[in-house]
Design a protein around this motif. Structure first.
Motif: not given
Length: 145
Positions: A4, A41, A43-46, A127, A131, A142-145
């Motif tokens: 991010f 990759s 979204y949301p997988r980085n 983030q 999280w 991560n799978f963060w959005d």
């Protein structure tokens, strides 16, 4: 680390999925196995991911989409959200030979507070604060959005 960044921070170049794929095929040859699949990759997988099937083994490979960091997850890692990290197999050296950093299970399982996080940017900290990853592995993959 998390991938991010804010509008004021420089956007880091991504690890091309082709480079990761090349590493997977080199690793599969070294393992005497085959690449089962490669996912870019999204979204949301980085992270990019792949699976290698070798004699008596199936292992998932994760590659952070921004940093050339590789991790390995267990055979049941079809659900990559569980990220059951395992120690790198001997054939993981194929990734290191082309410039990837192979992360150990010990590092991935370490508390985030136990590593140097001084280089993290504001967007990454936002983030992380949101999280609350318990480990380095949860922050890096991560799978963060």
């Amino acid at each position: 680390m998390t991938g991010f960044c804010s509008g004021k921070e420089l956007k880091l170049p991504e690890v091309p999925v082709r480079t990761f794929r090349d590493g997977c095929y080199a690793a599969a040859r070294a393992a005497g196995g085959a690449v089962e699949r490669v996912f870019e990759s999204a979204y949301p997988r980085n992270f990019h991911s792949a699976a290698i099937v070798a004699p008596n083994d199936r292992i998932a490979i994760l590659c952070n989409a921004v940093y050339p960091w590789i991790a390995f997850a267990g055979a049941g890692a079809g659900d990559l959200e569980s990220k059951a990290f395992v120690d790198p197999p001997a054939w993981a050296a194929a990734f290191a030979e082309i410039g990837f950093v192979v992360m150990s299970r010990q590092v991935l399982g370490s508390p985030l507070g136990s590593v140097d996080t001084a280089a993290l940017g504001k967007a990454e900290w936002l983030q992380i604060d949101s999280w609350r990853p318990a480990s380095v592995g949860e922050a890096v993959f991560n799978f963060w959005d």
